[in-house]
Structures are given as structure tokens and as C-alpha cells.
Design an enzyme around this catalytic site. Structure first.
Site, PDB file in Angstrom:
ATOM      1  N   HIS A 143      -9.333  66.132  14.480  1.00 43.40           N
ATOM      2  CA  HIS A 143      -9.117  66.885  12.854  1.00 43.40           C
ATOM      3  C   HIS A 143      -9.501  68.208  13.139  1.00 43.40           C
ATOM      4  O   HIS A 143     -10.628  68.732  13.816  1.00 43.40           O
ATOM      5  CB  HIS A 143      -9.750  66.300  11.895  1.00 43.40           C
ATOM      6  CG  HIS A 143      -9.332  64.760  11.496  1.00 43.40           C
ATOM      7  ND1 HIS A 143      -7.792  64.686  10.919  1.00 43.40           N
ATOM      8  CD2 HIS A 143      -9.578  63.473  11.439  1.00 43.40           C
ATOM      9  CE1 HIS A 143      -7.745  63.434  10.859  1.00 43.40           C
ATOM     10  NE2 HIS A 143      -8.702  62.787  11.017  1.00 43.40           N
ATOM     11  N   GLU A 165      -1.931  65.976   5.501  1.00 37.33           N
ATOM     12  CA  GLU A 165      -1.038  66.981   5.404  1.00 37.33           C
ATOM     13  C   GLU A 165      -1.863  68.455   5.116  1.00 37.33           C
ATOM     14  O   GLU A 165      -1.189  69.422   5.546  1.00 37.33           O
ATOM     15  CB  GLU A 165      -0.286  66.728   4.256  1.00 37.33           C
ATOM     16  CG  GLU A 165       0.971  67.595   4.062  1.00 37.33           C
ATOM     17  CD  GLU A 165       1.993  67.450   2.952  1.00 37.33           C
ATOM     18  OE1 GLU A 165       2.922  67.882   2.759  1.00 37.33           O
ATOM     19  OE2 GLU A 165       1.814  66.084   2.449  1.00 37.33           O
TER      20      GLU A 165
END
Length: 309
Positions: A38, A109
Site C-alpha cells: 500500500h 480507491e
């Protein structure tokens, strides 16, 4: 039950922080050190900022010697499959064959918006994931001296030399996970060495495992060739005071962690570990959120590991 350490560096960790955890896990006998892939934090300020998963793992490949390394999971939206296959093969070479690739469709998102990464709809993301799995495994499995071609919608490949090659025969083991009832089990059955049921109860994990085993049978694969695993946030304490201290350090409540994670005293943790084993899991990823608390890993090694091996 094989125990692996699983970290979330996007919450704030340097390479040196991750190296300290990986080396401690290796010394204590954990089977693997895995990290999320991430670029944006999920709470807090995220300082000192994210580290790239495969850049980090390349460093760890050289700075560790025995522990297995990988992602849980990389997002198919982040990288093109050809370059990703080259990068992962290179890290596998650097590690002497200790790397595994967790790959998923991507879901966060806001992270994509924050770093300028396109975020298509869920159906397209899964279509892209399926095509990436086909390309990556196809490149790795192509014999040396031959070429690989893939007629895909999103990632067409023409006459690739299919280099570089991983050290591990057949390519780097692939991990696929998720809670979907149809596409995820089918993708795991076709492409994965391991299916992961993350952050769910032992009862729900058993249901997911049954689904992916049926998907294996549907394509003529022996379900016994697919490793089944689970992931749980860890909060172990030698006594209740230690449990509360560690829960507070990660901003969680002990009772909530007992319900949704692997938390409590050693007896409580062992009871849940055994429940996952009864569900069919043979591997468990322990999500460690306080990377400064290396004694947490030592407590697992001392109080839990000898009773689950």
C-alpha cells in the site's frame, strides 16, 4: 500450524523498522515475513511515509538469510505484469529462492487517487487480475530458450523471451485470497499455490476453504495441492494487563480484538489457532501493527509457537 509475521508499513515505518522485525522474526523461528503493498495510510498521519513493497523486499532478500518473504497482497492496479514478473524473479534470485507473490485486484480507491493510479470498476479490476496472473505465471513457466505470447485484452504479450527466471522451480509461489464466492476461488484454483482467508472467523474461513476446494475439483486439480491459510491481527499478552497495553498501543479495544483477531492470553490465542487448524488452515499470518514491540514476537515464540508446531 506454520506461523508467519505480517506487517502494514503504510501506517508508518522505515526500511530499518521493517528490517528489525524481519530479522527478529527470523531469529525466533517464524516461517515468513510478509508486508502489505500500500502507498497510503489507513489512520494516523502515515509518517514517515510509505515504502515500496518490492523495493523493500529486495533489500530484505539480501539482509536476511532463511525466512520467506512476500506480499499480502500486491495490487494488480499498481504494476504491469511483465515488469512485475521481472522484479519478483529478481528478488527471488537475490533471496536464494525465498519469495512468494500475493496478488489481488486492489480495493483502496483513495490510495489510487493520492498517487495518480487509475482505479477502474470492480469487474475490470478482476479481469485485469486474471490476466496478470496468466501473464506472470506464463512468463515464469516458459522454458528457457522459448518465447511466451499472450493474446489479452489489457496486457497482450508478443514473443517475450520470458526472462528473468525465478530460482524456485516453476516460478515463485502465488497467493490469492478474498471473500468472493465465484471469481476468487476460481482464480486461486487455477493459478495459486496458496489461498488466504484474511480477517475472518474460523467458521467463515472454513466456508471459504470449502469453496476454493470445490473450485479445484471443478478443473481437475487435487485440492490437497493448495495450501490454505488465514490472517489475523495479533494482540498477545502474558496477562490481561499486557493485553490491554498492547491493544491500546494500536488503538484497539481488547474485547473487539478478541472477537475480530487473535488476541488475549496464550491460552485464548491457542484456542483460536486450533480453531483455524480445525477449519483447514495450515498457515497463519500474524498481523503485527506495533513494529516497535519486538518483545511481542518473542512472546509468541515462547508461549504459542512450541504448542502449534
Amino acid at each position: 500450524m506454520e506461523l508467519r509475521v505480517f506487517t502494514e508499513p503504510q501506517q508508518g515505518a522505515t526500511y530499518d523498522d521493517l528490517l528489525a522485525v524481519a530479522r527478529t522474526a527470523e531469529e525466533l523461528g517464524f516461517a515468513g515475513f510478509f508486508r502489505s503493498d500500500h502507498y497510503l495510510h489507513m489512520g494516523g498521519d502515515g509518517g514517515p511515509g510509505p515504502t515500496d513493497a518490492w523495493t523493500t523486499l529486495a533489500g530484505l532478500a539480501r539482509d536476511t538469510s532463511t525466512i520467506r518473504l512476500g506480499t499480502l497482497v500486491s495490487s494488480a492496479t499498481f504494476r504491469l505484469p511483465g515488469p512485475l514478473a521481472v522484479a519478483v524473479a529478481g528478488v527471488d534470485q537475490m533471496s536464494g529462492g525465498r519469495v512468494e507473490l500475493g496478488l489481488g485486484a486492489g480495493w483502496f480507491e483513495a490510495e489510487h487517487a493520492a498517487y495518480g493510479i487509475p482505479f477502474p470498476g470492480v469487474r475490470e479490476r478482476f479481469d485485469r487480475l486474471e490476466e496478470q496472473l496468466a501473464v506472470i505465471t506464463g512468463l515464469w513457466r516458459t522454458p528457457v530458450g522459448r518465447t511466451f505470447t499472450h493474446e489479452g485484452r489489457y496486457y497482450p504479450v508478443t514473443d517475450s523471451p520470458a526472462l528473468a527466471k525465478p530460482v524456485q522451480p516453476g516460478g515463485v509461489p502465488v497467493i490469492v485470497g478474498g471473500h468472493g464466492p465465484r471469481r476468487t476461488p476460481a482464480l486461486a484454483a487455477r493459478y495459486a499455490a496458496e489461498f488466504n482467508a484474511a480477517f475472518t472467523s474460523p467458521q467463515d474461513a472454513a466456508r471459504l476453504f470449502e469453496g476454493v476446494q470445490r473450485a479445484c475439483l471443478d478443473i481437475g486439480r487435487d485440492p490437497g495441492t493448495l495450501t490454505l491459510s488465514a490472517a489475523q491481527v495479533l494482540c498477545l499478552g502474558e496477562d490481561e494487563a499486557a493485553v490491554r497495553r498492547r491493544a491500546a498501543a494500536i488503538g484497539r479495544e481488547p474485547d473487539e480484538l478478541r472477537t475480530n483477531g487473535l488476541a488475549g492470553t496464550a491460552e485464548e490465542v491457542l484456542e483460536k489457532v486450533h480453531a483455524f487448524a480445525s477449519a483447514g488452515a495450515t498457515r497463519l499470518y500474524l498481523q503485527v501493527l506495533d513494529l516497535s514491540d519486538l518483545e511481542h514476537l518473542a512472546d509468541v515464540a515462547r508461549l504459542v509457537m512450541p504448542k502449534v508446531g
